[in-house]
Scaffold this motif. Structure first.
Motif, PDB file in Angstrom:
ATOM      1  N   ILE A  77      48.613  52.072 -56.025  1.00 30.29           N
ATOM      2  CA  ILE A  77      47.894  52.552 -54.853  1.00 30.29           C
ATOM      3  C   ILE A  77      48.118  54.051 -54.720  1.00 30.29           C
ATOM      4  CG2 ILE A  77      47.522  52.338 -52.377  1.00 30.29           C
ATOM      5  CD1 ILE A  77      48.725  49.587 -52.450  1.00 30.29           C
ATOM      6  N   LYS A  78      47.023  54.785 -54.602  1.00 25.59           N
ATOM      7  CA  LYS A  78      47.101  56.234 -54.479  1.00 25.59           C
ATOM      8  C   LYS A  78      46.812  56.647 -53.028  1.00 25.59           C
ATOM      9  CE  LYS A  78      45.504  56.955 -59.228  1.00 25.59           C
ATOM     10  NZ  LYS A  78      44.471  57.593 -60.091  1.00 25.59           N
ATOM     11  N   SER A 122      48.735  61.091 -45.667  1.00 22.63           N
ATOM     12  CA  SER A 122      48.675  60.185 -44.517  1.00 22.63           C
ATOM     13  C   SER A 122      49.661  59.027 -44.662  1.00 22.63           C
ATOM     14  CB  SER A 122      47.254  59.638 -44.334  1.00 22.63           C
ATOM     15  OG  SER A 122      46.873  58.845 -45.445  1.00 22.63           O
ATOM     16  N   TYR A 123      50.189  58.863 -45.864  1.00 20.32           N
ATOM     17  CA  TYR A 123      51.217  57.842 -46.104  1.00 20.32           C
ATOM     18  C   TYR A 123      52.381  57.977 -45.127  1.00 20.32           C
ATOM     19  CZ  TYR A 123      54.707  55.241 -48.881  1.00 20.32           C
ATOM     20  OH  TYR A 123      55.667  54.351 -49.312  1.00 20.32           O
ATOM     21  N   GLN A 124      52.629  59.190 -44.654  1.00 24.94           N
ATOM     22  CA  GLN A 124      53.755  59.466 -43.761  1.00 24.94           C
ATOM     23  C   GLN A 124      53.349  59.490 -42.283  1.00 24.94           C
ATOM     24  OE1 GLN A 124      56.758  59.707 -44.887  1.00 24.94           O
ATOM     25  NE2 GLN A 124      56.572  60.208 -47.055  1.00 24.94           N
ATOM     26  N   ILE A 131      51.704  59.511 -54.085  1.00 24.76           N
ATOM     27  CA  ILE A 131      51.250  60.251 -52.919  1.00 24.76           C
ATOM     28  C   ILE A 131      50.889  61.664 -53.321  1.00 24.76           C
ATOM     29  CG2 ILE A 131      51.846  60.977 -50.578  1.00 24.76           C
ATOM     30  CD1 ILE A 131      54.206  58.777 -51.004  1.00 24.76           C
ATOM     31  N   ASN A 132      49.681  62.072 -52.964  1.00 27.19           N
ATOM     32  CA  ASN A 132      49.222  63.431 -53.237  1.00 27.19           C
ATOM     33  C   ASN A 132      49.463  64.282 -51.999  1.00 27.19           C
ATOM     34  OD1 ASN A 132      47.964  65.786 -53.896  1.00 27.19           O
ATOM     35  ND2 ASN A 132      45.948  64.894 -54.289  1.00 27.19           N
ATOM     36  N   LYS A 143      46.936  67.067 -50.293  1.00 29.65           N
ATOM     37  CA  LYS A 143      45.950  66.751 -49.253  1.00 29.65           C
ATOM     38  C   LYS A 143      46.694  66.607 -47.931  1.00 29.65           C
ATOM     39  CE  LYS A 143      42.768  64.358 -52.382  1.00 29.65           C
ATOM     40  NZ  LYS A 143      42.031  63.089 -52.632  1.00 29.65           N
ATOM     41  N   ILE A 144      46.659  67.648 -47.131  1.00 30.29           N
ATOM     42  CA  ILE A 144      47.518  67.673 -45.949  1.00 30.29           C
ATOM     43  C   ILE A 144      46.740  67.731 -44.633  1.00 30.29           C
ATOM     44  CG2 ILE A 144      49.489  68.706 -47.137  1.00 30.29           C
ATOM     45  CD1 ILE A 144      48.580  71.419 -46.041  1.00 30.29           C
ATOM     46  N   ILE A 145      45.453  67.390 -44.660  1.00 33.15           N
ATOM     47  CA  ILE A 145      44.677  67.355 -43.417  1.00 33.15           C
ATOM     48  C   ILE A 145      45.231  66.235 -42.543  1.00 33.15           C
ATOM     49  CG2 ILE A 145      42.402  67.045 -42.400  1.00 33.15           C
ATOM     50  CD1 ILE A 145      41.209  68.016 -45.045  1.00 33.15           C
ATOM     51  N   LYS A 146      45.818  66.613 -41.426  1.00 31.22           N
ATOM     52  CA  LYS A 146      46.502  65.624 -40.600  1.00 31.22           C
ATOM     53  C   LYS A 146      45.507  64.812 -39.784  1.00 31.22           C
ATOM     54  CE  LYS A 146      50.802  65.020 -38.132  1.00 31.22           C
ATOM     55  NZ  LYS A 146      52.024  65.653 -37.644  1.00 31.22           N
TER      56      LYS A 146
END
Length: 267
Positions: A163-164, A168-170, A224-225, A228-231
């Motif tokens: 799973i990629k 947002s994983y966090q 986790i990438n 990509k940090i758009i919250k």
């Protein structure tokens, strides 16, 4: 709910339609109706119609009335005085924690913008209108959907053993199990609520913890990438939902539902 009152689920094997029908078909008079059949169907004043269908373009293209099935159905129901339940989205809001029905509307994508316009247009036509702004519904769903979802991405990843995720994983999300959503929906219908209502679990759940509740983390690879940090972190304040439905599912029950979903996925 009066016995003669019919619940009309418009759609074709949609995730919500399928689960609501299975859960309540022995309790209520429920009819599943394809959108293509609505012009030949007779709606009555005491009916409640839930639209579970959308054109694919409603998710991906700038708003047009021809792609708005909610509006098409609303026009059809105008003379029948039936109740229409419009399934809108939390995407109409600016992402934040503790969202309520009066929170700032700032759609995060085309779908959110189209939902907001659809709400407005339908309100001009119908007074018997219920608008449900739904958070992420989770459950065992098929991959044959017009719009990608969190569960769709996860189930596809589970099949591939990988799973990629982006960052947002966090982050915290309001995730509501499909069975809990359906139980809330039934109470909304029973109480004949009209107006706007946020429907979610009311819980802040990190995606990484959600995966742990599903009991998947030891069986698949998770990457986790962080580029990509758009919250996009959000949760619902469901005080109004609890008041309308007179029921509430605490976090412990929500987590137990996640575990049940995990068992279904692992079969």
């Amino acid at each position: 709910m009066k016995k003669k009152r019919r619940i009309i689920l418009i759609g074709f094997r949609s995730f919500i339609q399928t689960n609501f029908y299975k859960l309540f078909r022995s309790k209520h008079k429920i009819i599943k109706l394809k959108f293509s059949k609505i012009n030949n169907f007779k709606f009555y004043e005491n009916d409640v119609i839930i639209n579970c269908s959308n054109y694919k373009e409603f998710f991906t293209s700038k708003y047009t009335q021809k792609n708005d099935r909610n509006l098409i159905i609303a026009k059809k129901l105008k003379k029948s005085n039936s109740q229409l339940v419009l399934l809108s989205s939390r995407n109409v809001y600016k992402p934040q924690l503790n969202l309520n029905e009066n929170s700032s509307k700032r759609p995060i994508d085309i779908y959110g913008n189209n939902c907001l316009i659809s709400e407005y247009n339908c309100k001009k036509i119908l007074s018997n209108l219920t608008i449900l702004r739904i958070s992420n519904i989770v459950g065992l769903e098929t991959l044959n959907k017009k719009r990608s979802s969190l569960m769709g991405v996860m189930i596809d990843g589970i099949k591939k053993k990988h799973i990629k995720f982006d960052a947002s994983y966090q982050w915290n999300k309001d995730l509501i199990p499909i069975r809990i959503f359906c139980l809330y929906l039934e109470k909304i219908l029973l109480n004949k609520y009209f107006g706007i209502l946020n429907v979610g679990s009311g819980c802040k759940i990190k995606i990484k913890n959600f995966i742990r509740y599903l009991n998947l983390s030891n069986k698949i690879k998770i990457s986790i990438n962080y580029d990509k940090i758009i919250k996009n972190e959000y949760s619902y304040n469901i005080n109004k939902l609890k008041k309308v439905t007179k029921i509430y599912f605490p976090k412990k029950i929500i987590i137990n539902e996640f575990k049940k979903i995990g068992k279904l996925i692992n079969k």
